[in-house]
Design a protein around this motif. Sequence first.
Motif, PDB file in Angstrom:
ATOM      1  N   ASP A  71       0.884  -1.167   0.000  1.00 16.73           N
ATOM      2  CA  ASP A  71       0.000   0.000   0.000  1.00 16.73           C
ATOM      3  C   ASP A  71       0.917   1.211   0.000  1.00 16.73           C
ATOM      4  O   ASP A  71       1.474   1.582   1.037  1.00 16.73           O
ATOM      5  N   THR A  73       0.208   4.273  -0.284  1.00 16.93           N
ATOM      6  CA  THR A  73      -0.305   5.415   0.483  1.00 16.93           C
ATOM      7  C   THR A  73       0.096   5.310   1.959  1.00 16.93           C
ATOM      8  O   THR A  73       0.168   6.313   2.656  1.00 16.93           O
ATOM      9  N   LYS A  74       0.335   4.072   2.394  1.00 16.72           N
ATOM     10  CA  LYS A  74       0.727   3.844   3.791  1.00 16.72           C
ATOM     11  C   LYS A  74       2.206   3.504   3.924  1.00 16.72           C
ATOM     12  O   LYS A  74       2.677   3.252   5.038  1.00 16.72           O
TER      13      LYS A  74
END
Length: 124
Positions: A71, A73-74
Amino acid sequence: VQLQASGGGLVQAGGSLRLSCAASGGTFNFYAVGWYRQAPGKQRELVAGISSGGSTNYADSVKGRFTISRDKTKNTVYLQMNSLKPEDTAVYYCKRGDGNTLAALSPPSPFGSWGQGTLVTVFS
């Protein structure tokens, strides 16, 4: 960039765990990342890898049971482990490669630390 593996634990054979590898102090989104493991008395081995573009590969011993994902975004890479077996018992580490392709993961980069890893223990 520091990588921290977490999510290990004690699980019965057939069970599941999800490991997380979080980056701090920067991003590893532009690099391939691998999950490695080292069992007692054995050499460290690459279990699963993911390129910056999302391509994946797996050791034969875990194909069909483990899934690696990321991920961006994380700033985190995951390893979903299903149908665990006692032979999966090991300390699991994550490490980024020196490039963005899967080829950058084997052999592992000589740069950066391995960190403490996270212990997975599977009992029957």
